[in-house]
Scaffold this motif. Structure first.
Motif, PDB file in Angstrom:
ATOM      1  N   ASP A 136       0.847  -1.187   0.000  1.00 20.71           N
ATOM      2  CA  ASP A 136       0.000   0.000   0.000  1.00 20.71           C
ATOM      3  C   ASP A 136       0.884   1.239   0.000  1.00 20.71           C
ATOM      4  OD1 ASP A 136      -1.743   2.065   0.473  1.00 20.71           O
ATOM      5  OD2 ASP A 136      -2.759   1.125   2.171  1.00 20.71           O
ATOM      6  N   ALA A 137       0.799   2.039  -1.040  1.00 20.45           N
ATOM      7  CA  ALA A 137       1.648   3.230  -1.149  1.00 20.45           C
ATOM      8  C   ALA A 137       1.413   4.202  -0.003  1.00 20.45           C
ATOM      9  CB  ALA A 137       1.394   3.928  -2.491  1.00 20.45           C
ATOM     10  N   GLU A 138       0.215   4.173   0.581  1.00 22.58           N
ATOM     11  CA  GLU A 138      -0.105   5.079   1.690  1.00 22.58           C
ATOM     12  C   GLU A 138       0.434   4.564   3.024  1.00 22.58           C
ATOM     13  OE1 GLU A 138      -1.522   8.018   1.235  1.00 22.58           O
ATOM     14  OE2 GLU A 138      -1.520   7.590  -0.916  1.00 22.58           O
ATOM     15  N   ASP A 139       0.730   3.277   3.091  1.00 24.43           N
ATOM     16  CA  ASP A 139       1.236   2.677   4.323  1.00 24.43           C
ATOM     17  C   ASP A 139       2.179   1.542   3.963  1.00 24.43           C
ATOM     18  OD1 ASP A 139       1.722   1.891   6.910  1.00 24.43           O
ATOM     19  OD2 ASP A 139      -0.247   0.958   7.216  1.00 24.43           O
ATOM     20  N   VAL A 140       3.348   1.922   3.463  1.00 18.13           N
ATOM     21  CA  VAL A 140       4.308   0.923   2.983  1.00 18.13           C
ATOM     22  C   VAL A 140       4.711  -0.019   4.112  1.00 18.13           C
ATOM     23  CG1 VAL A 140       6.627   0.578   2.065  1.00 18.13           C
ATOM     24  CG2 VAL A 140       5.179   2.381   1.129  1.00 18.13           C
ATOM     25  N   PHE A 141       5.065   0.540   5.270  1.00 18.59           N
ATOM     26  CA  PHE A 141       5.490  -0.300   6.378  1.00 18.59           C
ATOM     27  C   PHE A 141       4.372  -1.208   6.862  1.00 18.59           C
ATOM     28  CE2 PHE A 141       9.301   2.378   7.315  1.00 18.59           C
ATOM     29  CZ  PHE A 141      10.209   1.334   7.343  1.00 18.59           C
ATOM     30  N   GLY A 142       3.180  -0.637   7.029  1.00 17.46           N
ATOM     31  CA  GLY A 142       2.066  -1.432   7.540  1.00 17.46           C
ATOM     32  C   GLY A 142       1.738  -2.613   6.664  1.00 17.46           C
ATOM     33  N   SER A 143       1.674  -2.386   5.350  1.00 13.94           N
ATOM     34  CA  SER A 143       1.345  -3.474   4.435  1.00 13.94           C
ATOM     35  C   SER A 143       2.487  -4.484   4.333  1.00 13.94           C
ATOM     36  CB  SER A 143       0.987  -2.922   3.052  1.00 13.94           C
ATOM     37  OG  SER A 143       2.029  -2.112   2.529  1.00 13.94           O
ATOM     38  N   ALA A 144       3.746  -3.995   4.355  1.00 19.62           N
ATOM     39  CA  ALA A 144       4.889  -4.908   4.296  1.00 19.62           C
ATOM     40  C   ALA A 144       4.962  -5.761   5.555  1.00 19.62           C
ATOM     41  CB  ALA A 144       6.187  -4.117   4.124  1.00 19.62           C
ATOM     42  N   ILE A 145       4.681  -5.160   6.692  1.00 22.67           N
ATOM     43  CA  ILE A 145       4.693  -5.911   7.951  1.00 22.67           C
ATOM     44  C   ILE A 145       3.630  -6.999   7.934  1.00 22.67           C
ATOM     45  CG2 ILE A 145       4.112  -5.730  10.406  1.00 22.67           C
ATOM     46  CD1 ILE A 145       5.620  -3.029  10.401  1.00 22.67           C
ATOM     47  N   ALA A 146       2.451  -6.686   7.422  1.00 23.63           N
ATOM     48  CA  ALA A 146       1.370  -7.680   7.351  1.00 23.63           C
ATOM     49  C   ALA A 146       1.777  -8.877   6.499  1.00 23.63           C
ATOM     50  CB  ALA A 146       0.105  -7.030   6.797  1.00 23.63           C
ATOM     51  N   ILE A 147       2.417  -8.612   5.352  1.00 18.31           N
ATOM     52  CA  ILE A 147       2.859  -9.706   4.479  1.00 18.31           C
ATOM     53  C   ILE A 147       3.941 -10.535   5.170  1.00 18.31           C
ATOM     54  CG2 ILE A 147       3.968 -10.283   2.282  1.00 18.31           C
ATOM     55  CD1 ILE A 147       2.752  -7.677   1.159  1.00 18.31           C
ATOM     56  N   ALA A 148       4.900  -9.850   5.801  1.00 19.84           N
ATOM     57  CA  ALA A 148       5.992 -10.557   6.471  1.00 19.84           C
ATOM     58  C   ALA A 148       5.473 -11.416   7.619  1.00 19.84           C
ATOM     59  CB  ALA A 148       7.021  -9.556   6.981  1.00 19.84           C
ATOM     60  N   GLN A 149       4.503 -10.895   8.361  1.00 30.62           N
ATOM     61  CA  GLN A 149       3.928 -11.677   9.455  1.00 30.62           C
ATOM     62  C   GLN A 149       3.204 -12.910   8.927  1.00 30.62           C
ATOM     63  OE1 GLN A 149       1.807  -8.339  11.326  1.00 30.62           O
ATOM     64  NE2 GLN A 149       2.939  -8.761  13.199  1.00 30.62           N
ATOM     65  N   GLN A 150       2.523 -12.751   7.805  1.00 30.47           N
ATOM     66  CA  GLN A 150       1.833 -13.892   7.204  1.00 30.47           C
ATOM     67  C   GLN A 150       2.843 -14.946   6.757  1.00 30.47           C
ATOM     68  OE1 GLN A 150      -0.848 -12.896   3.989  1.00 30.47           O
ATOM     69  NE2 GLN A 150      -1.107 -15.029   3.388  1.00 30.47           N
ATOM     70  N   ALA A 151       3.948 -14.494   6.135  1.00 34.87           N
ATOM     71  CA  ALA A 151       5.001 -15.421   5.701  1.00 34.87           C
ATOM     72  C   ALA A 151       5.623 -16.118   6.903  1.00 34.87           C
ATOM     73  CB  ALA A 151       6.061 -14.667   4.903  1.00 34.87           C
ATOM     74  N   PHE A 152       5.841 -15.352   7.957  1.00 36.98           N
ATOM     75  CA  PHE A 152       6.437 -15.910   9.164  1.00 36.98           C
ATOM     76  C   PHE A 152       5.570 -17.037   9.718  1.00 36.98           C
ATOM     77  CE2 PHE A 152       7.679 -15.992  13.628  1.00 36.98           C
ATOM     78  CZ  PHE A 152       9.050 -15.819  13.557  1.00 36.98           C
ATOM     79  N   ALA A 153       4.244 -16.797   9.750  1.00 40.35           N
ATOM     80  CA  ALA A 153       3.317 -17.805  10.267  1.00 40.35           C
ATOM     81  C   ALA A 153       3.227 -19.012   9.341  1.00 40.35           C
ATOM     82  CB  ALA A 153       1.937 -17.179  10.450  1.00 40.35           C
TER      83      ALA A 153
END
Length: 327
Positions: free
Chosen positions: A207-224
């Motif tokens: 999400d261009a408006e929330d790069v960190f937030g969206s990247a964190i969500a993807i990384a957390q999903q990958a982690f799980a």
């Protein structure tokens, strides 16, 4: 004394700069041409050597061809103090990368001919490559510029023998990496925003408006999804947005965010990620916290983009530490 081993590619870089990248069938005047020692493996070996302290030794494991490029590539690392005793010279040509750098933005386009790098097989990888005079290497660093079968075999061997693994799956081949089932054996998975999106089959766009937030969500999903345990970490680099990491020990991932350092100017982004990784690995090998290792990496990357050339642009540890301490 800590030991770092890099298994990866050595390429001779042919770099052309131009005001813009030509379109199909178009000829555009170049503003410059230069040659550099490169390859993700060699760049990361050089970066690890320059961005680690005197109590760290660095070994490069790879292959070059029986041409002049091979002599230059091997000699360049040797002069920097990297152990090249496991850089083998094989028949044929060395790896070559043809790079176009867009002068107005510093962005690059790269074509790679694997050459000697492409001759590696899984059978060529052995534990002997990771032995040091005092035992086994502390950290093994890998990328995807060698045949994937060799990369995956190296991960298996390192994991079986308790060697800490830092894996930068670039260029990303998501289907092959997922099918091999090796990610759960990696201690540090280091990816940029593009590679992060490729780790998961159905990952949403950032999400261009929330790069960190969206990247964190993807990384957390990958982690799980990969069921990483507490010893394993996903590190995500987001260029000018900074970097962060996900592990099992931190409830609030936003606490693991490291802002970027502003470079004085952007000259060439080639090798910036390798500089980040070299600084990060050097810090991890000597027991520095993941957060502080990210800071060193972000500082090294910022310095690297302000200089031309993948290898020549790699900074030294004192430069990175000075930027971190001055922030």
């Amino acid at each position: 004394m800590a030991h770092i081993t890099i298994l990866g590619s050595l390429n001779y870089d042919l770099v052309t700069t131009a005001e813009r990248v030509p379109l199909g069938g178009e000829t555009v005047p170049a503003s410059g041409f230069a040659t550099h020692n490169g390859g993700k493996g060699a760049n990361q070996a050089l970066a690890s050597q320059r961005l680690s302290g005197a109590d760290v030794t660095v070994r490069m494991v790879g292959r070059v061809g029986q041409d002049e490029f091979g002599k230059i590539l091997k000699g360049g690392l040797e002069r920097e103090g990297v152990d090249v005793s496991f850089v083998e010279t094989v028949p044929g040509e060395s790896g070559v990368a043809v790079i176009i750098v867009e002068q107005s933005t510093g962005e690059n386009r790269i074509l790679v001919n694997a050459g000697a790098n492409g001759t590696f097989s899984a059978a060529d990888v052995s534990l002997d490559m990771f032995r040091t005079p005092t035992g086994l290497t502390d950290v093994l660093v890998l990328q995807n510029e060698l045949p994937l079968a060799a990369v995956f075999r190296a991960i298996e061997i390192a994991h079986e023998n308790g060697i800490k693994i830092v894996y930068n799956p670039s260029p990303m081949y998501s289907a092959e990496v997922a099918a091999a089932g090796v990610l759960s054996k990696v201690d540090y998975l280091v990816v940029n925003e593009t590679e992060l999106g490729s780790v998961l089959a159905d990952a949403p766009a950032l999400d261009a408006e929330d790069v960190f937030g969206s990247a964190i969500a993807i990384a957390q999903q990958a982690f799980a999804e990969f069921q990483f345990d507490g010893a394993q970490t996903i590190v995500v680099t987001l260029g000018s947005h900074g970097a962060f990491y996900v592990d099992a020990a931190t409830a609030d991932v936003r606490a693991n965010v490291v802002p970027s350092f502003k470079p004085p100017r952007v000259v060439d982004t080639t090798g910036a990620g390798d500089s980040f990784l070299g600084a990060f690995v050097g810090a991890v090998a000597t027991g520095v916290s993941t957060q502080d290792a990210l800071r060193r990496g972000a500082a090294a990357g910022a310095i690297a983009v302000s200089r031309a050339g993948a290898a020549e642009g790699v900074p030294f540890l004192d430069e990175a530490l000075a930027l971190v301490e001055g922030a």
